[in-house]
Enzyme design. Structure first.
Site, PDB file in Angstrom:
ATOM      1  N   PRO A  80      32.482 -16.176  24.140  1.00  0.00           N
ATOM      2  CA  PRO A  80      30.836 -16.120  24.469  1.00  0.00           C
ATOM      3  C   PRO A  80      30.231 -14.909  24.016  1.00  0.00           C
ATOM      4  CG  PRO A  80      32.223 -15.665  26.599  1.00  0.00           C
ATOM      5  CD  PRO A  80      33.199 -15.954  25.191  1.00  0.00           C
ATOM      6  N   CYS A  81      30.060 -14.748  22.890  1.00  0.00           N
ATOM      7  CA  CYS A  81      29.383 -13.341  22.463  1.00  0.00           C
ATOM      8  C   CYS A  81      28.010 -13.411  22.754  1.00  0.00           C
ATOM      9  CB  CYS A  81      29.552 -13.304  20.657  1.00  0.00           C
ATOM     10  SG  CYS A  81      29.037 -14.753  19.808  1.00  0.00           S
TER      11      CYS A  81
END
Length: 279
Positions: A246-247
């Site tokens: 989850p950047c």
């Protein structure tokens, strides 16, 4: 007068230097702990708190980086690499690469020549996505505007692999997350390739919970490299697996959403969507 924190830091700094200088001997936990005059149990806890990873994992990062250099730059054989890295044989080299790189040493060396990659396109709450997998796990997930362009981008990552347009169970388990079926989370496996620094950053991103946010500076401190915010930003931008790594949950320290490979508007929508789901 030295504080206890200063003493502890010096011990960890000394341990890191010892591991870097002696990784070819593959020292065990007891040997490194003895070098810094601590019990193995105390050293394990202290090192993990300060470095963000266990001494064993840190040694694996160093060993893998050295092995990758030998494979790519010097075209060494697997036996030569195992010997030069201080491993007992090619089977241990294989295990090391599978653990850190998600692929075998041979696959790393030949650009994915023996890899078979399945890929498919699917709808998500945030637009069409392309998801790709090997038999080991998800190797690529990206938002797609043009399917042909997306496929070419995947081919560039694995230039010698065989590609099949096929939706397999590995991909389906990953896609379940977009329909709120979080029960499948533990069934999702990732097959990643990257530098040891990138892998460390991506591993840290996975720990950010849905609905939570972090900053580049916080990530840098978590991997015990507080001055590496820009390098963290580059690693975040190179993330090959959207959403699952989850950047999008990393924002600027000022509170601004910041840039996102697939558009800041999409990033804002994803953060808002997750906040609603977790409330």
């Amino acid at each position: 007068m030295k504080t206890q924190n200063n003493v502890n830091f010096q011990r960890i700094e000394e341990a890191i230097g010892y591991l870097r200088n002696n990784f070819r001997q593959q020292p065990n936990l007891d040997e490194v702990a003895e070098h810094v005059h601590l019990s193995p149990y105390h050293f394990q806890r202290m090192f993990t708190d300060w470095a963000g990873v266990s001494p064993k994992k840190f040694l694996q990062y160093i060993s893998t980086a050295y092995a990758k250099k030998l494979l790519k730059e010097e075209q060494a054989t697997l036996s030569e690499v195992a010997y030069e890295t201080g491993l007992s044989g090619t089977s241990r080299l294989h295990d090391l690469f599978m653990n850190i790189e998600g692929m075998t040493p041979a696959e790393y060396k030949n650009g994915g020549k023996s890899l078979v990659i399945n890929y498919s396109f699917a709808d998500s709450p945030f637009g069409e996505i392309m998801v790709a997998s090997t038999k080991k796990g998800i190797c690529h997930l990206a938002f797609s505007v043009d399917e042909e362009r997306s496929l070419n981008g995947l081919r560039n990552q694995f230039p010698n692999a065989q590609f099949n347009q096929h939706l397999d169970m590995i991909q389906q388990n990953a896609l379940f997350l977009f329909t709120h079926d979080w029960s499948k989370l533990n069934e999702i496996k990732l097959h990643l390739k990257g530098t040891d620094f990138q892998l460390k950053v991506w591993e840290t991103l996975i720990k950010i919970p849905s609905g939570g946010l972090s900053t580049y500076g916080q990530i840098a401190r978590q991997i015990s490299n507080p001055k590496a915010s820009r390098a963290v930003g580059s690693a975040v931008g190179d993330n090959p697996v959207a959403y699952l790594i989850p950047c999008h949950r990393v924002i600027q320290s000022t509170g601004q959403i910041g840039e996102y490979h697939w558009g800041s508007n999409r990033k804002t929508a994803m953060i808002g969507w997750e906040a609603v789901q977790t409330n």
